[in-house]
Enzyme design. Sequence first.
Site, short mmCIF file in Angstrom:
data_model
loop_
_atom_site.label_atom_id
_atom_site.label_comp_id
_atom_site.label_asym_id
_atom_site.label_seq_id
_atom_site.Cartn_x
_atom_site.Cartn_y
_atom_site.Cartn_z
CG ASP A 29 -9.40 -13.97 -43.33
OD1 ASP A 29 -9.14 -13.77 -42.13
OD2 ASP A 29 -10.55 -14.06 -43.76
CG HIS A 61 7.66 -2.08 -41.63
ND1 HIS A 61 8.19 -0.96 -41.03
CD2 HIS A 61 8.58 -3.07 -41.47
CE1 HIS A 61 9.38 -1.26 -40.52
NE2 HIS A 61 9.64 -2.53 -40.77
#
Length: 449
Positions: A221, A296
């Site tokens: 989160d 990435h």
Amino acid sequence: MRSKTFSVLSSCLLLIATVQGQLSGSVGPSTSISDKKAVKTCNVLDYGATNDNKTDVGQPIMDAFEDCGSGGVIYIPDGDYLIQEWVSLENGTAFAIQLDGVIYRNGTTTSQGYMFGISGGSDFELYSSTSKGAIQGSGYLYHMNGEFTAPRLLHISDVSHWSVHDIALVDAPMFHFVIDDASNGEVYNMAIRGGNSGGLDGIDVSGDNIWIHDVMVTNKDECVTVKTGSHNFQIENIYCNWSGGCAMGSLGSGTNVSNIVYRNIYTWNSNQMYMIKSNGGDGEVSNLLFENFIGHGNAYSLDLDSEWSSMDTVDGDGIFYRNITFKNWKGTETDGESRPSIRVICPEATPCTDITIEDVDLWTEEGDSETYVCKNAFGSGACLKSDSSSTATYATTTTVTSAPSGYSATTMAADLTSAFGTDASIPIPTIPTSFYPGATPYSALAGSS
């Protein structure tokens, strides 16, 4: 603990940061650890604590606070400690907590709230002199049973001139670190490691004049997320290592956020590189800079979403977003066609103005094209329209079929190869010495001196 020489160096660096960033003044404690120790040291072992991971350390910490909370250091030596009584320390001044041991949550307690709460007062410091101190929440004991409404680890509320550094927060049953309406604070040299599920936020922060730097977060989160009521923040050298990613929000009625800098943010295998999230509401968000981002393997990249579907619609014409710059973003996301690598969605009634997207070079890891989506957003770069004086609303999608030059970006050696689950104990991490490629942390680890 910092030497006098290092304190001078840190002050010089802070001056540079204040000039280059959005801090409005000095941050951190008003007096040094040595000054506090010269007043008094309260060793929790002298107040009934034992480092056997069997006897409650919560009450001894609060008893030590009675003697050292108005000047002094509460010392928790090396060793393992059990916490059953949640710690609540209010209106302390000129005091510190030196956490050199590891505090473990009692797995049988059903208490909610914050395990460790500091509220009111000023001139406070929570740190480990060895950089090995930690709070272990053992959240998996809740999560393995499907329970995610549970205790939080650390709460700093309405405190002025403070710092938290050189500690690890691990496996929170719910949120790890909440900073609420605090001011003149500094957070640095931390590792936060949680389970792979929503609701296990890393750092949620609101207040004024706060510097957060050199922090690694693993969870599913929020990495480091700004809430409404935030002003003059500088957030940099952040390593979201298999996380939800950094964000702002969710924002609703009466939103008031200004003068926020995020710089040197590295995001690996997370939900987003950065997301601003709202749905309706009102108020204003202004003067934001998001500079030097590398990503990435993320689901989303640059995402300003005023129609965020994961929150209920709030009454209002929408938040007014203005003077926001995204600059020097590199890297890749998993699927840039199905999830746009650049998305700026603004309210029809309150279009975004003065938005700048500059040198944002991102590419998809799957497929051979990506999309940019803009709606009611005015400024320069990507799919933005330039004429904010127009009353016409718009929505546009741009398809990019070739990789932008310069999108390639380095990775970090500590990038995780898998997430931590929610049904087994999560190990306490070592605090890293690198949080963004090529960037030197502002402060050496306390345990390195």
